[in-house]
Design a protein around this motif. Structure first.
Motif, PDB file in Angstrom:
ATOM      1  N   LEU A 123     -30.987 -33.077 -41.956  1.00  0.00           N
ATOM      2  CA  LEU A 123     -31.766 -34.305 -41.758  1.00  0.00           C
ATOM      3  C   LEU A 123     -32.635 -34.228 -40.512  1.00  0.00           C
ATOM      4  CD1 LEU A 123     -29.045 -36.991 -42.540  1.00  0.00           C
ATOM      5  CD2 LEU A 123     -30.849 -36.184 -44.051  1.00  0.00           C
ATOM      6  N   ALA A 124     -32.115 -33.593 -39.458  1.00  0.00           N
ATOM      7  CA  ALA A 124     -32.860 -33.533 -38.198  1.00  0.00           C
ATOM      8  C   ALA A 124     -32.371 -32.356 -37.371  1.00  0.00           C
ATOM      9  CB  ALA A 124     -32.700 -34.826 -37.413  1.00  0.00           C
ATOM     10  N   ILE A 125     -33.235 -31.892 -36.489  1.00  0.00           N
ATOM     11  CA  ILE A 125     -32.886 -30.828 -35.542  1.00  0.00           C
ATOM     12  C   ILE A 125     -33.300 -31.291 -34.156  1.00  0.00           C
ATOM     13  CG2 ILE A 125     -33.309 -28.439 -34.826  1.00  0.00           C
ATOM     14  CD1 ILE A 125     -33.922 -27.772 -37.727  1.00  0.00           C
ATOM     15  N   LYS A 126     -32.376 -31.159 -33.208  1.00  0.00           N
ATOM     16  CA  LYS A 126     -32.671 -31.554 -31.830  1.00  0.00           C
ATOM     17  C   LYS A 126     -32.799 -30.307 -30.975  1.00  0.00           C
ATOM     18  CE  LYS A 126     -31.095 -34.627 -28.137  1.00  0.00           C
ATOM     19  NZ  LYS A 126     -30.017 -35.541 -27.669  1.00  0.00           N
ATOM     20  N   VAL A 154     -29.218 -28.505 -31.937  1.00  0.00           N
ATOM     21  CA  VAL A 154     -28.276 -29.436 -32.573  1.00  0.00           C
ATOM     22  C   VAL A 154     -28.859 -29.838 -33.917  1.00  0.00           C
ATOM     23  CG1 VAL A 154     -27.118 -31.668 -32.413  1.00  0.00           C
ATOM     24  CG2 VAL A 154     -27.462 -30.294 -30.350  1.00  0.00           C
ATOM     25  N   ILE A 155     -28.050 -29.715 -34.970  1.00  0.00           N
ATOM     26  CA  ILE A 155     -28.530 -30.097 -36.295  1.00  0.00           C
ATOM     27  C   ILE A 155     -27.709 -31.274 -36.826  1.00  0.00           C
ATOM     28  CG2 ILE A 155     -29.380 -27.806 -36.861  1.00  0.00           C
ATOM     29  CD1 ILE A 155     -26.898 -27.405 -38.589  1.00  0.00           C
ATOM     30  N   TYR A 156     -28.365 -32.144 -37.537  1.00  0.00           N
ATOM     31  CA  TYR A 156     -27.717 -33.275 -38.187  1.00  0.00           C
ATOM     32  C   TYR A 156     -27.830 -33.050 -39.690  1.00  0.00           C
ATOM     33  CZ  TYR A 156     -27.887 -35.428 -33.590  1.00  0.00           C
ATOM     34  OH  TYR A 156     -27.715 -35.693 -32.249  1.00  0.00           O
ATOM     35  N   ALA A 157     -26.675 -32.954 -40.344  1.00  0.00           N
ATOM     36  CA  ALA A 157     -26.659 -32.577 -41.756  1.00  0.00           C
ATOM     37  C   ALA A 157     -26.005 -33.649 -42.620  1.00  0.00           C
ATOM     38  CB  ALA A 157     -25.930 -31.252 -41.925  1.00  0.00           C
ATOM     39  N   PHE A 158     -26.390 -33.641 -43.885  1.00  0.00           N
ATOM     40  CA  PHE A 158     -25.943 -34.621 -44.864  1.00  0.00           C
ATOM     41  C   PHE A 158     -25.372 -33.881 -46.064  1.00  0.00           C
ATOM     42  CE2 PHE A 158     -27.042 -37.081 -48.693  1.00  0.00           C
ATOM     43  CZ  PHE A 158     -26.491 -38.311 -48.399  1.00  0.00           C
ATOM     44  N   GLY A 159     -24.163 -34.279 -46.499  1.00  0.00           N
ATOM     45  CA  GLY A 159     -23.568 -33.611 -47.652  1.00  0.00           C
ATOM     46  C   GLY A 159     -22.138 -34.039 -47.872  1.00  0.00           C
ATOM     47  N   THR A 160     -21.480 -33.392 -48.817  1.00  0.00           N
ATOM     48  CA  THR A 160     -20.071 -33.676 -49.060  1.00  0.00           C
ATOM     49  C   THR A 160     -19.240 -33.036 -47.954  1.00  0.00           C
ATOM     50  OG1 THR A 160     -19.701 -31.681 -50.381  1.00  0.00           O
ATOM     51  CG2 THR A 160     -20.473 -33.648 -51.547  1.00  0.00           C
ATOM     52  N   ARG A 161     -17.980 -33.444 -47.853  1.00  0.00           N
ATOM     53  CA  ARG A 161     -17.110 -32.864 -46.824  1.00  0.00           C
ATOM     54  C   ARG A 161     -16.956 -31.358 -47.018  1.00  0.00           C
ATOM     55  NH1 ARG A 161     -12.851 -37.726 -47.423  1.00  0.00           N
ATOM     56  NH2 ARG A 161     -13.951 -39.271 -46.190  1.00  0.00           N
ATOM     57  N   GLU A 162     -16.857 -30.946 -48.261  1.00  0.00           N
ATOM     58  CA  GLU A 162     -16.720 -29.516 -48.542  1.00  0.00           C
ATOM     59  C   GLU A 162     -17.965 -28.763 -48.097  1.00  0.00           C
ATOM     60  OE1 GLU A 162     -15.934 -26.503 -52.339  1.00  0.00           O
ATOM     61  OE2 GLU A 162     -16.023 -28.684 -52.637  1.00  0.00           O
ATOM     62  N   GLU A 195     -15.807 -43.093 -51.685  1.00  0.00           N
ATOM     63  CA  GLU A 195     -15.578 -42.594 -53.032  1.00  0.00           C
ATOM     64  C   GLU A 195     -16.487 -41.414 -53.361  1.00  0.00           C
ATOM     65  OE1 GLU A 195     -14.084 -46.643 -52.645  1.00  0.00           O
ATOM     66  OE2 GLU A 195     -16.015 -45.726 -52.216  1.00  0.00           O
ATOM     67  N   GLU A 196     -17.684 -41.404 -52.746  1.00  0.00           N
ATOM     68  CA  GLU A 196     -18.633 -40.337 -53.038  1.00  0.00           C
ATOM     69  C   GLU A 196     -18.407 -39.102 -52.158  1.00  0.00           C
ATOM     70  OE1 GLU A 196     -20.725 -40.398 -55.477  1.00  0.00           O
ATOM     71  OE2 GLU A 196     -20.152 -42.417 -56.067  1.00  0.00           O
ATOM     72  N   ASP A 197     -17.563 -39.242 -51.142  1.00  0.00           N
ATOM     73  CA  ASP A 197     -17.211 -38.117 -50.269  1.00  0.00           C
ATOM     74  C   ASP A 197     -18.444 -37.565 -49.543  1.00  0.00           C
ATOM     75  OD1 ASP A 197     -15.323 -36.391 -49.183  1.00  0.00           O
ATOM     76  OD2 ASP A 197     -15.774 -34.816 -50.623  1.00  0.00           O
ATOM     77  N   ILE A 198     -19.385 -38.428 -49.211  1.00  0.00           N
ATOM     78  CA  ILE A 198     -20.617 -38.007 -48.550  1.00  0.00           C
ATOM     79  C   ILE A 198     -20.567 -38.426 -47.079  1.00  0.00           C
ATOM     80  CG2 ILE A 198     -23.129 -38.255 -48.490  1.00  0.00           C
ATOM     81  CD1 ILE A 198     -22.226 -36.778 -50.924  1.00  0.00           C
ATOM     82  N   GLU A 199     -21.013 -37.529 -46.184  1.00  0.00           N
ATOM     83  CA  GLU A 199     -20.994 -37.830 -44.758  1.00  0.00           C
ATOM     84  C   GLU A 199     -22.226 -37.250 -44.071  1.00  0.00           C
ATOM     85  OE1 GLU A 199     -17.426 -36.395 -42.972  1.00  0.00           O
ATOM     86  OE2 GLU A 199     -16.115 -37.605 -44.241  1.00  0.00           O
ATOM     87  N   VAL A 200     -22.461 -37.742 -42.852  1.00  0.00           N
ATOM     88  CA  VAL A 200     -23.477 -37.168 -41.971  1.00  0.00           C
ATOM     89  C   VAL A 200     -22.760 -36.637 -40.746  1.00  0.00           C
ATOM     90  CG1 VAL A 200     -25.520 -37.616 -40.563  1.00  0.00           C
ATOM     91  CG2 VAL A 200     -25.266 -38.760 -42.771  1.00  0.00           C
ATOM     92  N   ARG A 201     -22.995 -35.374 -40.401  1.00  0.00           N
ATOM     93  CA  ARG A 201     -22.314 -34.791 -39.234  1.00  0.00           C
ATOM     94  C   ARG A 201     -23.296 -34.045 -38.340  1.00  0.00           C
ATOM     95  NH1 ARG A 201     -16.682 -32.102 -41.513  1.00  0.00           N
ATOM     96  NH2 ARG A 201     -15.890 -33.943 -42.620  1.00  0.00           N
ATOM     97  N   ARG A 202     -22.844 -33.804 -37.127  1.00  0.00           N
ATOM     98  CA  ARG A 202     -23.653 -33.149 -36.103  1.00  0.00           C
ATOM     99  C   ARG A 202     -23.005 -31.830 -35.723  1.00  0.00           C
ATOM    100  NH1 ARG A 202     -22.753 -32.745 -30.692  1.00  0.00           N
ATOM    101  NH2 ARG A 202     -24.528 -32.746 -29.252  1.00  0.00           N
ATOM    102  N   TYR A 203     -23.802 -30.754 -35.674  1.00  0.00           N
ATOM    103  CA  TYR A 203     -23.280 -29.447 -35.293  1.00  0.00           C
ATOM    104  C   TYR A 203     -24.229 -28.751 -34.318  1.00  0.00           C
ATOM    105  CZ  TYR A 203     -20.338 -30.044 -39.431  1.00  0.00           C
ATOM    106  OH  TYR A 203     -19.458 -30.529 -40.358  1.00  0.00           O
ATOM    107  N   VAL A 204     -23.668 -27.898 -33.491  1.00  0.00           N
ATOM    108  CA  VAL A 204     -24.463 -27.075 -32.573  1.00  0.00           C
ATOM    109  C   VAL A 204     -24.499 -25.658 -33.129  1.00  0.00           C
ATOM    110  CG1 VAL A 204     -24.661 -26.159 -30.232  1.00  0.00           C
ATOM    111  CG2 VAL A 204     -23.792 -28.480 -30.594  1.00  0.00           C
ATOM    112  N   ILE A 205     -25.693 -25.091 -33.235  1.00  0.00           N
ATOM    113  CA  ILE A 205     -25.833 -23.725 -33.749  1.00  0.00           C
ATOM    114  C   ILE A 205     -25.301 -22.733 -32.711  1.00  0.00           C
ATOM    115  CG2 ILE A 205     -27.462 -21.935 -34.482  1.00  0.00           C
ATOM    116  CD1 ILE A 205     -29.256 -24.140 -35.553  1.00  0.00           C
ATOM    117  N   LYS A 206     -24.282 -21.958 -33.114  1.00  0.00           N
ATOM    118  CA  LYS A 206     -23.669 -20.967 -32.218  1.00  0.00           C
ATOM    119  C   LYS A 206     -23.747 -19.558 -32.797  1.00  0.00           C
ATOM    120  CE  LYS A 206     -20.359 -24.380 -30.425  1.00  0.00           C
ATOM    121  NZ  LYS A 206     -18.930 -24.713 -30.300  1.00  0.00           N
ATOM    122  N   ASN A 207     -24.032 -19.480 -34.085  1.00  0.00           N
ATOM    123  CA  ASN A 207     -24.103 -18.182 -34.758  1.00  0.00           C
ATOM    124  C   ASN A 207     -25.361 -17.431 -34.304  1.00  0.00           C
ATOM    125  OD1 ASN A 207     -24.127 -16.013 -36.474  1.00  0.00           O
ATOM    126  ND2 ASN A 207     -23.738 -17.212 -38.333  1.00  0.00           N
TER     127      ASN A 207
END
Length: 332
Positions: free
Chosen positions: A289-292, A312-320, A255-267
């Protein structure tokens, strides 16, 4: 009333009419049962050989009524049979063609092997996150029921252990594969096949037995999960720290539309920049939240940490917010 019920009713009515007319002819014409039955069948089928004809007034009158009622009943039943065959065949044909067109357009998608309890949950989560996916299951009835509820699903009836079926799901263009079929052996085999057909695909595999986890990793799975272990650990956490777990769940509730996702910095524009100067927070609104970095995990990273391409970054936020973050850090 369903078409098959109309067909059953029509056949029952035809049989009843034949026996009633046979009884009338036996009484009025004095024929034995076989002759009366034979004449009734020939008459209702509109063949009309003419080798046996009623002589009495009542017999002739009954045949006139029988022809009108009987032929109409036969036409009604045959019409329903034809409609059932044509409708079922063409609906299935056009659904298959439409499905093939959808599959041809898939790119950077996920493949879900097995549409049981876990497979349905995975599909629902993908739908909520608007992630493209295709389902593979060998049970045609299960997929038909799923399509009745959601016609937009993309499904393939087949054995996911078959290379041809995986190719049909465009595995070479897929981003990831989730294998949650009932057999551990099949999950291992699907993992091997998937990695052979697409070495870069991200595979998450289910294991019913903890001893299978290691086999799945050796087969090439990027992640192997035993639902019983995960479920047991969650139950233990809830029992030990109910307030903390409830708080975490409330943060990431659907309901809160909040997630934790993992991304690789490519920019490349972010290479060798301080986190505070990267503009990540300003441009996306997400929280890191964290950087690997290599094998080193840095939790709650300080603002003056240097980020690099490949981190690799782990981020927290809404889907948007996370979608904005993805586009920014991956340079899309």
């Amino acid at each position: 009333m369903e078409t098959h019920e109309k067909i059953e009713l029509g056949i029952l009515a035809i049989i009843l009419l034949i026996f009633i007319e046979s009884g009338i002819l036996m009484i009025t014409e004095g024929w034995d049962f076989f002759i009366a039955f034979y004449t009734s069948v020939v008459t209702i089928s509109t063949v009309g050989y003419g080798d046996y004809v009623p002589k009495t007034f009542i017999g002739k009158l009954s045949v006139i009524i029988y022809i009108f009622v009987g032929v109409g009943t036969v036409a009604y039943t045959l019409g329903n049979v034809a409609g059932f065959l044509i409708e079922g065949h063409f609906r299935k044909y056009f659904r298959l063609r439409k499905m093939e067109d959808k599959i041809k357009k898939l790119n950077n998608h996920y493949i879900i092997c097995g549409y049981g309890r876990l497979g349905k949950i995975v599909a629902e989560e993908f739908k909520k996150s608007k992630i493209p996916f295709v389902i593979i299951d060998s049970d045609e009835k299960v997929l038909e029921e799923a399509l009745e509820k959601d016609p937009n699903l993309i499904c393939i009836v087949g054995d996911a252990t078959s290379d041809d079926v995986l190719k049909k799901a465009r595995i070479e263009k897929a981003r990831g594969l989730i294998t949650v079929v009932t057999s551990d052996a099949e999950n291992v085999f699907i993992t091997l096949s998937a990695k052979k057909l697409n070495p870069n695909i991200y595979v998450v595999a289910k294991a019913d037995k903890p001893s299978t986890l290691d086999k799945l990793i050796k087969a090439g799975a990027d992640r192997a999960v035993c639902p019983y272990i995960v479920g047991g650990m969650e139950i233990a956490r809830i029992a030990i720290n109910p307030d903390i777990v409830e708080f975490i769940h409330s943060l990431i509730a659907v309901e809160e539309d909040i997630e934790v996702r993992r991304y690789v910095i490519k920019n490349k524009e972010l290479d060798n920049k301080l986190l505070k100067d990267s503009g990540i927070r300003e441009k996306s609104g997400a929280t890191i939240l964290a950087i690997k970095k290599g094998n080193k995990m840095i939790t709650s990273p300080p603002s003056d940490i240097v980020i690099n391409v490949g981190d690799v970054i782990y981020a927290f936020g809404t889907r948007e917010q996370l979608e904005k973050l993805k586009k920014y850090v991956e340079g899309l």
